[in-house]
Design an enzyme around this catalytic site. Structure first.
Site, PDB file in Angstrom:
ATOM      1  N   ARG A  16      18.706  -4.084  10.811  1.00  0.00           N
ATOM      2  CA  ARG A  16      18.346  -4.529   9.459  1.00  0.00           C
ATOM      3  C   ARG A  16      17.070  -5.378   9.483  1.00  0.00           C
ATOM      4  NH1 ARG A  16      20.729  -7.989   4.631  1.00  0.00           N
ATOM      5  NH2 ARG A  16      20.269  -6.479   3.005  1.00  0.00           N
ATOM      6  N   HIS A  26      13.944  -4.508   7.172  1.00  0.00           N
ATOM      7  CA  HIS A  26      13.441  -5.421   6.138  1.00  0.00           C
ATOM      8  C   HIS A  26      12.040  -5.923   6.443  1.00  0.00           C
ATOM      9  CE1 HIS A  26      17.057  -6.637   3.445  1.00  0.00           C
ATOM     10  NE2 HIS A  26      17.066  -5.352   3.724  1.00  0.00           N
ATOM     11  N   HIS A  33      23.468   2.942   7.155  1.00  0.00           N
ATOM     12  CA  HIS A  33      24.687   2.216   6.784  1.00  0.00           C
ATOM     13  C   HIS A  33      25.916   2.716   7.537  1.00  0.00           C
ATOM     14  CE1 HIS A  33      22.795   0.412   2.879  1.00  0.00           C
ATOM     15  NE2 HIS A  33      22.438  -0.210   3.975  1.00  0.00           N
ATOM     16  N   TRP A  35      30.929   0.061   6.142  1.00  0.00           N
ATOM     17  CA  TRP A  35      30.898   1.378   5.499  1.00  0.00           C
ATOM     18  C   TRP A  35      31.823   2.360   6.233  1.00  0.00           C
ATOM     19  CZ3 TRP A  35      26.669  -1.822   5.855  1.00  0.00           C
ATOM     20  CH2 TRP A  35      25.928  -2.047   4.704  1.00  0.00           C
TER      21      TRP A  35
END
Ligand code: HEM
Length: 302
Positions: free
Chosen positions: A43, A47, A171, A187
């Protein structure tokens, strides 16, 4: 524009191999989430890249702007300080590597170590020395929205519909944290193993809309479901409103179905699109080092 693989590398192959090895060594962590810091490293890489704007050639993975409050303090980046802190000893040991290179490389190493595909990574990102070129907040996707928003955000970066679906397959990894995003849970039931499970579950399970936390405390509604073998007391699996929107769209849905059926195709497409993601905003000169003026174009092929 020259392909980055053809440019001079600021580091030797041995140096890069040493960093990779040290990242691999810290991935397993029994005190953190599901026993791995891999997902939060992925992540961080995403990002740091996903702020890119193709039109103004601003944002992207060059610069490591998240070290500054302007970007690091963006509520969209809540929790990513953990990823940065985990990587700090590696930065201290190999001080020659830039943060921008380390964060993207760590994401690539984590995906591979969790069973995902090999992703091409090129060095040369340089770090900002102040926050003057840090992109404005609000460029990352808002999970409470739907497909129109996904298109606005990812088209701005230069991605198409197929690439949006492939990227969303990340995810398969990690989880949502109520105190970071207002969403809660993983998830898939094995969130530290990269696979196409996310797409399978998106199609197969019967998802139910639910508020797990209190709205007043920032909790959003989300989709939840349980696998047949799971008990009512087990933590349910989840989907974000944006995840579910992929199944509610005529252009996105065929890709969700393809990736659910064919893990090899998903891995191949994911490797290509993640490689493209971490190159956003990186324009190297002949020295192999990326400038901060965003002037050069993107490379096309090797
Ligand atoms: C986690 C939203 C795309 C990788 C999350 C979380 C949210 C979110 C709300 C939970 C954060 C938390 O509470 O800790 C979105 C939205 C996207 C998107 C709206 C738009 C499509 C992506 C992409 C990638 C990615 C493109 C990578 C290619 C991850 C990973 C996690 C995560 C690995 C788990 C982090 C952890 O376990 O700490 N995302 N995301 N996401 N996202 Fe996304």
């Amino acid at each position: 524009v020259i392909h980055p693989s053809k440019l001079k590398s600021p580091y030797t192959q041995e140096q890069v191999a040493a960093v990779k090895k040290d990242v691999e060594a810290i991935l397993k962590n029994k005190d953190y989430d599901d026993g791995s810091i891999g997902p939060v490293l992925v992540r961080l890489a995403w990002h740091s890249s996903g702020t890119y704007c193709a039109e103004t050639k601003t944002g992207g993975s060059n610069g490591a702007g998240m070290r500054y409050e302007k970007e690091g303090g963006d509520p969209a980046n809540a929790g990513l300080q953990h990823a940065r802190v985990f990587l700090e000893p590696i930065k201290e040991k190999h001080s020659w590597i830039t943060y921008a290179d380390l964060w993207t490389l760590a994401g690539v190493v984590a995906i591979k170590a969790m069973g995902g595909p090999e992703i091409e990574w090129y060095p040369g990102r340089t770090d900002f020395v102040d926050d003057a070129r840090v992109p404005p907040r609000g460029r990352l996707p808002d999970a409470a929205q739907a497909q129109d928003h996904l298109r606005a955000i990812f088209y701005r970066m230069g991605f198409n519909d197929q690439e949006i679906v492939a990227l969303s397959g990340a995810h398969n990894l990690g989880r949502c944290h109520a105190d970071r995003s207002g969403f809660e849970g993983p998830w898939v039931n094995n969130p530290t193993r990269f696979s196409n499970q996310y797409f399978k579950l998106l199609i197969k399970l019967k998802w139910e809309k639910k508020h797990l936390g209190r709205e007043a405390q920032g909790a959003h509604w989300q989709w939840i479901a349980r696998l047949p073998h799971m008990d009512e007391e087990d933590e349910p699996l989840m989907m974000l409103p944006t995840d579910m929107s992929l199944t509610l769209d005529d252009k996105f849905k065929p890709w969700v179905e393809k990736y659910a059926e064919d893990q090899d195709l998903f891995f191949k497409d994911f490797a290509a699109v993640f490689g493209k993601l971490i190159e956003l905003g990186v324009t190297r000169d002949e020295s192999g080092l990326a400038k901060h003026d965003g002037k050069a174009g993107e490379y096309k092929s090797a």
